[in-house]
Enzyme design. Structure first.
Site, PDB file in Angstrom:
ATOM      1  N   GLU A 115       0.554  -2.557 140.703  1.00  0.00           N
ATOM      2  CA  GLU A 115      -0.539  -2.703 141.662  1.00  0.00           C
ATOM      3  C   GLU A 115      -0.967  -1.291 142.030  1.00  0.00           C
ATOM      4  O   GLU A 115      -0.208  -0.549 142.652  1.00  0.00           O
ATOM      5  CB  GLU A 115      -0.074  -3.460 142.914  1.00  0.00           C
ATOM      6  CG  GLU A 115      -0.175  -4.966 142.813  1.00  0.00           C
ATOM      7  CD  GLU A 115       0.906  -5.559 141.924  1.00  0.00           C
ATOM      8  OE1 GLU A 115       2.053  -5.092 142.016  1.00  0.00           O
ATOM      9  OE2 GLU A 115       0.601  -6.453 141.125  1.00  0.00           O
TER      10      GLU A 115
ATOM     11  N   ASP B 262      -3.026  -3.081 156.091  1.00  0.00           N
ATOM     12  CA  ASP B 262      -1.850  -2.308 155.718  1.00  0.00           C
ATOM     13  C   ASP B 262      -1.163  -1.664 156.909  1.00  0.00           C
ATOM     14  O   ASP B 262      -1.806  -1.269 157.871  1.00  0.00           O
ATOM     15  CB  ASP B 262      -2.241  -1.223 154.703  1.00  0.00           C
ATOM     16  CG  ASP B 262      -2.492  -1.817 153.334  1.00  0.00           C
ATOM     17  OD1 ASP B 262      -1.531  -2.355 152.756  1.00  0.00           O
ATOM     18  OD2 ASP B 262      -3.639  -1.779 152.872  1.00  0.00           O
TER      19      ASP B 262
END
Lengths: 279, 409
Positions: A54, A65
């Protein structure tokens, strides 16, 4: 001719199923802490045991995040990373590896700014296989998901503990490659992954889809990765990897001799965990 | 099949997916989607419920102090020597700004949904104070996310929030400003989805927030319509409001969108000048992008990275703008202009001396623009400016600057 796009992702999961084990997905931010170091890490990931990558597209405002990935994204931006630069790195990686699926992960605005059609074409040409765009739910599928799928690029959707059975079919409808199960209701890297809950969640998802189910957002140790690998089709580790990168930097945030080796060493330990967890 | 009819009203938006033309929408992580959908569902039900509307009206009258006056600014009118200038006095609301109109609506919605814990983001602190106030009133828990730099700059408002019982979280992530406070509030909400309600302070964010906040602020425009008919027997010629996220402007403009004879002007913060690169003018200096759950005009670089806004007014210091404004901008229904820091400071001083009203720096931007054209308009024309907040909060920032500009006695 090796497969590309979503077909490369499918081929990898098929091979792993034959091996009887789950995948290890590794997240890093492209360009963290600088382009050369990041490219060295990227190129070293398959040999260290990453089955899938990823690759984070840095963004100033990573809404989903936690602090560690935010900081890695900022380090990359500070080092001058752009979306075009991300694709260039993928091209360099693909020159030496035709089999490891690479999924770009990030937020929509840089892609929208780049231009959706141009991005889909350039991503495929660079060797990108799939996209995870955190702020594009099924409600906005016309933006990027459908154009990407029509050209053979995978579009991987996040399913979460808040995604109930009523909503799941909509979430899974235009998903290709695998399903990314977010194991905690929160942001990346802020809580430990609860394995028993993950088992139940994976079983629930399996009732709705034949796609592989990978689990992330909270795996920090080889043991946890092994635990997740036993009850799913893949464990994805991001926060713990970018923390390893950060810990290796000097006082000015620059890469040291240890950056690449520490990072790949940690990935090797995770891979041992996952490979030991045969099902 | 018949062709889709052109919408005959500019007030019908957004569509069922929350789009105003190409703007708006729901660009959020999957974790937030169920939450956003439940807020939308609850709001649609509440909107149609007379009891909910009665409660809002009750608190408007007895707690906020609505209707706010529509005041003929006679001395400023004489000073400019042109059209008549009226102020919509939303700075007289309880807590000193228009923010409470929206907060009251959302707090009542949260209560209706059985959510007793509230999250908010704030820049200058006005929305944070309004939210902390409503939470104190309704016995709710309140957590406010505020950029670390703003926490330092706006200490009086931080003190007010703490006094009201709110927990203030200083945000150091990213650049530590309003946009980062919003990121952090969204992150926190994701992790507390079951129990918490997020009160967004402006007409931005994912659907239904832009429409919902606009609806709660539209009381401003509805009152102006009635009050102007009573005072002058006709609609005004021009409405002017400042724009950060754009909630006070949207609230004033929306009831007038279909009255096409009424000119609508939004004033963005031009900071050190539109050509300086240091401004907060998303429409005049940005381009469409996706941030904080909606597509709208954003300040961004060539790579689609969000850039920092600059304005002397912390309330306008945001790199985006509500999506409905972006739509109205492209339609040309509203004209969007800019006023610089210095122009706003001069208007701030002028309003204080001429009318005995200390305006917030935000509406001082609107007044600065009014000063550029009202003198040239015929005396029988009418201009209404939204005086959306009072300036007490800005004293610390303004006094040294006014001193340096020689504008103090």
């Amino acid at each position: 001719m090796p497969k590309a796009g979503v077909a490369r992702i499918d081929a990898r999961f098929q091979a792993l199923r034959a091996e009887g084990r789950a995948a290890l997905g590794i997240f890093i931010s492209a360009g963290d802490p600088d382009v050369d170091t990041s490219l060295a890490i990227l190129k070293g990931l398959p040999a260290a045991g990453a089955d899938m990558i990823e690759f984070g597209m840095p963004f100033t405002d990573p809404m989903a995040d936690g602090p560690a990935v935010q900081e890695s994204s900022q380090r990359a931006l500070k080092a001058g990373m752009t979306l075009a630069g991300v694709l260039e790195m993928v091209r360099a990686f693909r020159a030496g590896d035709q089999h490891t699926p690479l999924i770009l992960m990030g937020y929509y605005n840089p892609i929208y700014s780049y231009g959706v059609d141009r991005f889909v074409d350039d991503a495929l040409a660079s060797g990108v296989d799939g996209l995870i765009v955190v702020d594009l739910p099924p409600e906005e599928d016309r933006e990027l998901c459908l154009p990407a799928l029509s050209k053979g690029l995978g579009f991987i959707r996040l399913a979460t503990p808040t995604t109930d059975d009523v909503r799941l079919p909509a979430v899974l409808k235009n998903t290709a490659g695998f399903v990314y199960y977010v194991s905690i209701t929160g942001i990346t890297g802020t809580a430990e992954v609860p394995t028993d809950m993950v088992t139940r969640a994976v079983e629930r998802l399996k009732r709705h889809t034949d796609l592989p189910i990978c689990v992330g957002f909270g795996i920090t140790t080889p043991d946890q990765a092994a635990g997740v690998a036993r009850c799913s089709d893949g464990a994805i580790v991001g926060t713990a990897v970018v923390k390893t990168i950060k810990a290796s930097l000097d006082a000015h945030g620059r890469a040291t001799d240890a950056t690449v080796s520490d990072t790949l060493g940690f990935v090797r330990a995770l891979a041992d965990g996952v490979r030991g967890a045969r099902r | 099949m018949a062709a889709t009819a052109q919408p005959n009203s500019l007030r019908a938006g957004p569509d069922s997916d929350g789009h105003f033309g190409i703007f708006g929408g729901r660009y959020v992580a999957e974790t937030l989607m169920p939450l956003i959908l439940s807020v939308e569902q609850a709001y649609e039900a509440a909107k149609a419920d007379p009891e909910f509307q009665r409660l809002i009206a009750y608190y408007h009258t007895h707690y906020i102090g609505r209707p706010s006056p529509l005041y003929f600014a006679e001395r400023l009118t004489a000073h400019y020597g042109g059209a008549k200038l009226y102020f919509k006095r939303d700075e007289l609301n309880h807590t000193g700004a228009h923010k409470i109109n929206n907060v009251m609506g959302q707090a009542l919605l949260a209560r209706r949904m059985g959510k007793n814990r509230i999250i908010a983001e704030t820049g200058a602190g006005q929305h944070g104070v309004a939210t902390a106030t409503a939470c104190a009133l309704f016995g709710m828990e309140c957590e406010v996310f505020m950029g670390a730099e703003d926490v330092e700059r706006q200490k009086p408002n931080v003190d007010r929030m703490r006094l009201l019982g709110a927990k203030v979280h200083p945000v150091t992530s990213g650049s530590g400003t309003l946009k980062d406070a919003m990121n952090e509030a969204l992150r926190y909400w994701v992790s507390k989805a079951e129990t918490h309600f997020y009160i967004i302070g402006t007409v931005a964010g994912p659907h239904p927030y832009p429409a919902m906040v606009r609806d709660f602020q539209a009381i401003i425009g509805h009152e102006v319509k009635q009050q102007m008919m009573a005072a002058e027997g006709r609609l005004p010629d021009t409405l002017v409001a400042c724009i950060g996220g754009g909630s006070n402007a949207m609230g004033l403009f929306h009831p007038f969108l279909d009255d096409t004879q009424v000119e609508l002007i939004g004033v963005e913060a031009a900071g050190l000048g539109l050509d300086s690169g240091k401004h907060a003018a998303s429409l005049n200096g940005g381009r469409p992008g996706v941030l904080h759950g909606n597509r709208t005009y954003l300040l961004q670089d060539d790579d689609g990275q969000i850039t920092e806004a600059h304005s002397i007014s912390a309330g306008l210091d945001y790199p985006g703008i509500g999506p409905e404004h972006s739509w109205l901008y492209e339609l040309g229904r509203v004209k969007y202009v800019g006023a610089t820091d210095e122009e706003a400071l001069r208007a701030f001083a002028l309003c204080t001396r001429q009318e005995g009203i200390i305006p917030a720096l935000e509406p001082a931007h609107a007044l600065a623009h009014v000063g550029t054209f009202i003198g040239d308009r015929p005396k029988d024309q009418i201009v209404v400016m939204n005086l959306c907040g009072r300036g007490d909060k800005d004293m610390g920032a303004v006094m040294p600057k006014l001193e340096a500009m020689g504008l103090l006695s």
